[in-house]
Motif scaffolding. Structure first.
Motif, short mmCIF file in Angstrom:
data_model
loop_
_atom_site.label_atom_id
_atom_site.label_comp_id
_atom_site.label_asym_id
_atom_site.label_seq_id
_atom_site.Cartn_x
_atom_site.Cartn_y
_atom_site.Cartn_z
N GLY A 142 0.81 -1.22 0.00
CA GLY A 142 0.00 0.00 0.00
C GLY A 142 0.83 1.26 0.00
N LEU A 143 1.13 1.75 1.19
CA LEU A 143 1.84 3.01 1.36
C LEU A 143 3.12 3.08 0.54
CD1 LEU A 143 2.69 5.67 2.73
CD2 LEU A 143 3.19 4.37 4.78
N LEU A 144 3.92 2.00 0.52
CA LEU A 144 5.19 1.99 -0.19
C LEU A 144 5.13 1.20 -1.49
CD1 LEU A 144 7.57 1.49 2.88
CD2 LEU A 144 6.89 3.63 1.77
N GLY A 145 3.91 0.87 -1.92
CA GLY A 145 3.73 0.12 -3.16
C GLY A 145 2.93 0.91 -4.18
N ILE A 146 2.12 0.20 -4.95
CA ILE A 146 1.34 0.82 -6.03
C ILE A 146 0.42 1.94 -5.53
CG2 ILE A 146 -0.43 0.42 -7.78
CD1 ILE A 146 2.20 -0.57 -8.72
N PRO A 147 -0.36 1.74 -4.44
CA PRO A 147 -1.22 2.84 -3.99
C PRO A 147 -0.45 4.10 -3.60
CG PRO A 147 -1.97 0.76 -3.06
CD PRO A 147 -0.64 0.49 -3.70
N GLY A 148 0.68 3.93 -2.92
CA GLY A 148 1.48 5.08 -2.54
C GLY A 148 2.03 5.81 -3.74
N LEU A 149 2.57 5.06 -4.70
CA LEU A 149 3.09 5.67 -5.92
C LEU A 149 1.97 6.36 -6.69
CD1 LEU A 149 5.55 6.10 -7.77
CD2 LEU A 149 4.96 3.92 -8.89
N THR A 150 0.78 5.75 -6.69
CA THR A 150 -0.38 6.35 -7.37
C THR A 150 -0.72 7.71 -6.75
OG1 THR A 150 -1.30 4.18 -7.91
CG2 THR A 150 -2.83 6.02 -7.91
N ALA A 151 -0.78 7.76 -5.43
CA ALA A 151 -1.10 9.01 -4.74
C ALA A 151 -0.05 10.07 -5.04
CB ALA A 151 -1.19 8.77 -3.23
N TYR A 152 1.21 9.68 -5.00
CA TYR A 152 2.32 10.61 -5.20
C TYR A 152 2.32 11.17 -6.63
CZ TYR A 152 7.21 12.12 -5.71
OH TYR A 152 8.35 12.84 -5.97
N VAL A 153 2.26 10.28 -7.61
CA VAL A 153 2.31 10.70 -9.00
C VAL A 153 1.08 11.53 -9.37
CG1 VAL A 153 2.16 9.86 -11.38
CG2 VAL A 153 3.80 8.84 -9.80
N GLY A 154 -0.10 11.04 -8.96
CA GLY A 154 -1.33 11.73 -9.32
C GLY A 154 -1.40 13.12 -8.73
N PHE A 155 -0.98 13.25 -7.48
CA PHE A 155 -1.09 14.55 -6.82
C PHE A 155 0.02 15.50 -7.25
CE2 PHE A 155 -0.64 17.46 -3.13
CZ PHE A 155 -1.88 18.08 -3.25
N TYR A 156 1.26 15.06 -7.16
CA TYR A 156 2.38 15.98 -7.42
C TYR A 156 2.71 16.13 -8.90
CZ TYR A 156 3.32 16.03 -2.41
OH TYR A 156 3.22 16.19 -1.04
N GLU A 157 2.74 15.02 -9.63
CA GLU A 157 3.16 15.09 -11.04
C GLU A 157 2.05 15.56 -11.96
OE1 GLU A 157 6.28 14.27 -12.19
OE2 GLU A 157 7.05 13.78 -10.19
N ILE A 158 0.82 15.10 -11.72
CA ILE A 158 -0.28 15.43 -12.62
C ILE A 158 -1.02 16.70 -12.20
CG2 ILE A 158 -2.53 14.64 -13.48
CD1 ILE A 158 -1.34 11.81 -13.53
N CYS A 159 -1.27 16.85 -10.90
CA CYS A 159 -2.08 17.98 -10.43
C CYS A 159 -1.27 19.23 -10.09
CB CYS A 159 -2.91 17.56 -9.21
SG CYS A 159 -4.19 16.36 -9.60
#
Length: 353
Positions: A142-159
């Motif tokens: 979760g936190l250090l896997g796919i969900p965590g990377l999803t949250a990070y990329v979606g929020f910081y890189e895309i938004c």
């Protein structure tokens, strides 16, 4: 464990897909079946035999339970095979290896079968060696896997958030949403989340630091609920739900708003998807809408770990897990996702290290 000549084997229970799913999946669509596994990989092979410790329950699995349809946009998610074990992301320990980068005892996370043991051929885009073991291994689901990377990329890189902006997160207490809210607060944003129960709403406000939250099941008018929470409109929407929620959000977005869409769980079990009626606002308000999948951003994974691990170690990022004990409880845990039964990241503990 039994000896067959010179070959040592072990019982390997597996979660098998019984039939393709239409509508809401049922526990009976999956069943547990025993098989055996050779505890040595073939000499000269690049295979790795792993013992699975944790399995991640992901909403995306629902799409893979459908009968393959090459004409469907969902065909990018390769369908499971009837009578075969389902697959997903998990945390595992190397038992035997023919791969030069993995030795016995190494820990990894990545794609494995829903079973006690899996034979994998690691690739840089599907398996990651675990180097940081001073945090719970389950976090790598979760936190250090796919969900965590999803949250990070979606929020910081895309938004691309800016201090003072307003952020809305749907399915906010889930594996991804609970992190997006905390990232938003760290970026100096005002953040509101929606969830499906009073317990989850309380969790958003008391544990994850959301400025406000509401139970969407108690709101007769989602657009009015959003207007109440965002009288000046929404700058960033992290989309996990789709359908009526997306429609209501579009009506409440601000000019030059950004929407990162990583999932639409409200649509996965419908035979006919719901329509979205406010799409014209994308043009009128020049809104950026981008769908994405974390697997396209694995090149950002080390950067993500460097960013998040210090916060985890200092206790500045909270993460709630809902852990089902034993592979035999895997089907009910997975199906429970689609009824909102989980609180936090749902995973299955198959075995302790």
């Amino acid at each position: 464990m039994a000896n067959i000549g010179q070959m040592t084997t072990a019982t390997n229970n597996q979660v098998i897909l019984r039939n393709y799913v239409s509508g809401f999946p049922k526990e009976s669509d999956l069943y547990i079946a025993p098989t055996t596994v050779d505890l040595r990989v073939p000499p000269g092979s690049m295979a790795v035999l792993v013992k699975n410790l944790y399995l991640s329950c992901d909403p995306f699995s629902r799409i893979r339970m459908e009968k393959p349809d090459p004409s469907s946009p969902a065909s990018v998610a390769l369908a499971y095979s009837i009578g075969k074990p389902i697959t997903g992301y998990g945390v595992a320990k190397t038992i035997d290896s023919g791969h030069p980068n993995y030795k016995n005892g190494d820990l990894l996370w990545g794609r494995v079968g829903w079973e006690e043991y899996s034979v994998i051929t690691p690739t840089p885009s599907s398996h990651f060696k675990i180097h940081h073991t001073d945090v719970p291994l389950s976090f790598y689901t979760g936190l250090l896997g796919i969900p965590g990377l999803t949250a990070y990329v979606g929020f910081y890189e895309i938004c691309s958030p800016k201090k003072g902006e307003t952020v809305f997160v749907s399915a906010a207490s889930g594996a991804v949403g609970q992190l997006v809210g905390q990232f938003a607060k760290m970026a100096g944003c005002y953040v509101v989340g929606s969830a499906s129960s009073k317990e989850k709403v309380d969790l958003l406000k008391t544990k994850f630091g959301y400025d406000d939250a509401f139970n969407y099941k108690e709101e007769h008018d989602l657009s009015a609920a959003l207007k109440r929470c965002f009288p000046e409109g929404i700058d960033i929407y992290f989309e996990n739900v789709g359908g009526k929620m997306l429609d209501a959000v579009l009506e409440n977005m601000r000019t030059h708003g950004r929407i990162a869409a990583c999932g639409m769980i409200s649509q996965y079990n419908l035979k006919e998807p719901e329509g979205v009626h406010n799409l014209a606002t994308i043009v009128y308000k020049r809104i950026k809408v981008q769908g994405f999948a974390a697997v396209e951003f694995f090149d950002k994974y080390s950067k993500f770990l460097d960013f998040v691990l210090p916060y985890v170690r200092e206790g500045k990022i909270k993460y709630v897990e809902d852990i089902a004990q034993g592979l035999e409880n895997g089907p009910s845990a997975l199906i429970g996702l689609f009824h909102g039964k989980n609180v936090g990241k749902q995973l299955v503990e198959v075995a302790r290290e």
